[in-house]
Design an enzyme around this catalytic site. Structure first.
Site, short mmCIF file in Angstrom:
data_model
loop_
_atom_site.label_atom_id
_atom_site.label_comp_id
_atom_site.label_asym_id
_atom_site.label_seq_id
_atom_site.Cartn_x
_atom_site.Cartn_y
_atom_site.Cartn_z
N GLU A 186 28.97 -34.30 19.80
CA GLU A 186 27.86 -33.33 19.77
C GLU A 186 28.22 -32.06 20.53
O GLU A 186 27.76 -30.97 20.18
CB GLU A 186 26.55 -33.95 20.29
CG GLU A 186 26.61 -34.66 21.62
CD GLU A 186 27.03 -36.13 21.49
OE1 GLU A 186 28.13 -36.39 20.99
OE2 GLU A 186 26.26 -37.00 21.95
N ASN A 230 34.26 -36.60 18.12
CA ASN A 230 34.78 -36.79 19.48
C ASN A 230 36.31 -36.65 19.47
O ASN A 230 36.98 -37.12 18.55
CB ASN A 230 34.33 -38.11 20.11
CG ASN A 230 34.60 -39.35 19.28
OD1 ASN A 230 34.60 -39.32 18.06
ND2 ASN A 230 34.85 -40.46 19.96
N ILE A 231 36.80 -35.98 20.49
CA ILE A 231 38.23 -35.71 20.63
C ILE A 231 38.66 -36.24 21.99
O ILE A 231 38.30 -35.66 23.03
CB ILE A 231 38.52 -34.18 20.57
CG1 ILE A 231 37.83 -33.51 19.38
CG2 ILE A 231 40.03 -33.93 20.56
CD1 ILE A 231 38.34 -33.90 18.02
N GLU A 232 39.37 -37.35 21.99
CA GLU A 232 39.74 -38.00 23.25
C GLU A 232 41.07 -37.47 23.80
O GLU A 232 41.78 -36.71 23.15
CB GLU A 232 39.80 -39.52 23.04
CG GLU A 232 38.43 -40.07 22.64
CD GLU A 232 38.37 -41.58 22.60
OE1 GLU A 232 39.42 -42.25 22.58
OE2 GLU A 232 37.23 -42.09 22.59
N CYS A 238 25.46 -39.03 25.70
CA CYS A 238 25.73 -39.33 27.11
C CYS A 238 25.02 -38.32 28.01
O CYS A 238 24.50 -37.30 27.54
CB CYS A 238 27.24 -39.34 27.37
SG CYS A 238 27.98 -37.70 27.46
N CYS A 242 26.30 -34.71 27.72
CA CYS A 242 25.84 -34.06 26.48
C CYS A 242 24.37 -33.71 26.55
O CYS A 242 23.95 -32.66 26.05
CB CYS A 242 26.14 -34.93 25.28
SG CYS A 242 27.89 -34.95 24.87
N CYS A 278 32.92 -34.98 23.61
CA CYS A 278 32.05 -35.75 22.72
C CYS A 278 31.76 -34.97 21.44
O CYS A 278 31.82 -33.73 21.41
CB CYS A 278 30.73 -36.07 23.41
SG CYS A 278 30.87 -37.25 24.77
N1 THU Z 1 30.96 -40.18 22.64
C1 THU Z 1 30.50 -39.17 21.85
O1 THU Z 1 31.28 -38.48 21.19
N2 THU Z 1 29.18 -38.93 21.83
C2 THU Z 1 28.24 -39.70 22.42
O2 THU Z 1 27.07 -39.45 22.26
C3 THU Z 1 28.65 -40.83 23.26
C4 THU Z 1 30.10 -40.99 23.47
C5 THU Z 1 32.38 -40.48 22.60
C6 THU Z 1 33.18 -40.12 23.80
C7 THU Z 1 34.36 -41.06 23.68
O3 THU Z 1 35.32 -40.48 22.81
C8 THU Z 1 33.80 -42.29 23.00
O4 THU Z 1 32.56 -41.88 22.44
C9 THU Z 1 33.57 -43.46 23.92
O5 THU Z 1 32.87 -43.07 25.05
#
Ligand code: THU
Length: 132
Positions: free
Chosen positions: A55, A42-44, A88, A91, A53
């Site tokens: 995936e 995940n890259i925020e 989520c 995704c 996310c």
């Molecule tokens: N996130 C994912 O990378 N994958 C998921 O299946 C659920 C959520 C990440 C997004 C964000 O960076 C962090 O989790 C919190 O929501």
């Protein structure tokens, strides 16, 4: 490749997560039928909605390298939380278009894992068939 090997690659990818806002690190790894793997994390972003996310990072990487839906065998998604990683809604929508409905999905945390597929996680999905 065994499920455990794919999970190990996903946990390795998790180490590259950029998650300074949530501190919730997620890793993923796509396995293609020819054995090629594509990791993702995940890259925020400070503009939270711009976050990608893990995936989606992984599946977009596979597509960016020329692989397509029918080339994909499995995806592992892992997190460090007390609950197993669970994709989520965004995704699930993306994966429903980009991987086969019955491709193996391994969801895990450090303690436990389960196997499912996107058809089970997003039944009656909206997709390209609805636009024809
Ligand atoms: N996130 C994912 O990378 N994958 C998921 O299946 C659920 C959520 C990440 C997004 C964000 O960076 C962090 O989790 C919190 O929501």
């Amino acid at each position: 490749m065994t499920d455990q090997e794919l999970l190990d690659l996903a946990f390795k990818a998790l180490e590259n997560a950029y998650a300074p806002y949530s501190n919730y690190r997620v890793g993923a790894c796509v396995l293609c039928k020819d054995g090629k793997t594509f990791p993702g994390a995940n890259i925020e972003n400070a503009s939270y909605g711009a976050t990608n996310c893990a995936e989606r990072t992984a599946i977009f990487s596979a597509y960016a390298n020329g692989y397509r839906r029918d080339d994909i065998e499995a995806i592992a998604i892992v997190c460090e939380g007390s609950t197993m990683a669970s994709p989520c809604g965004i995704c699930r929508q993306v994966l429903s278009e980009l991987i086969p409905g019955d491709a193996k999905m391994i969801l895990a945390n450090r303690e436990k894992s389960m196997v499912t597929n996107i058809e089970a996680l997003l039944p009656l999905s909206f997709g390209s068939k609805d636009l024809q």
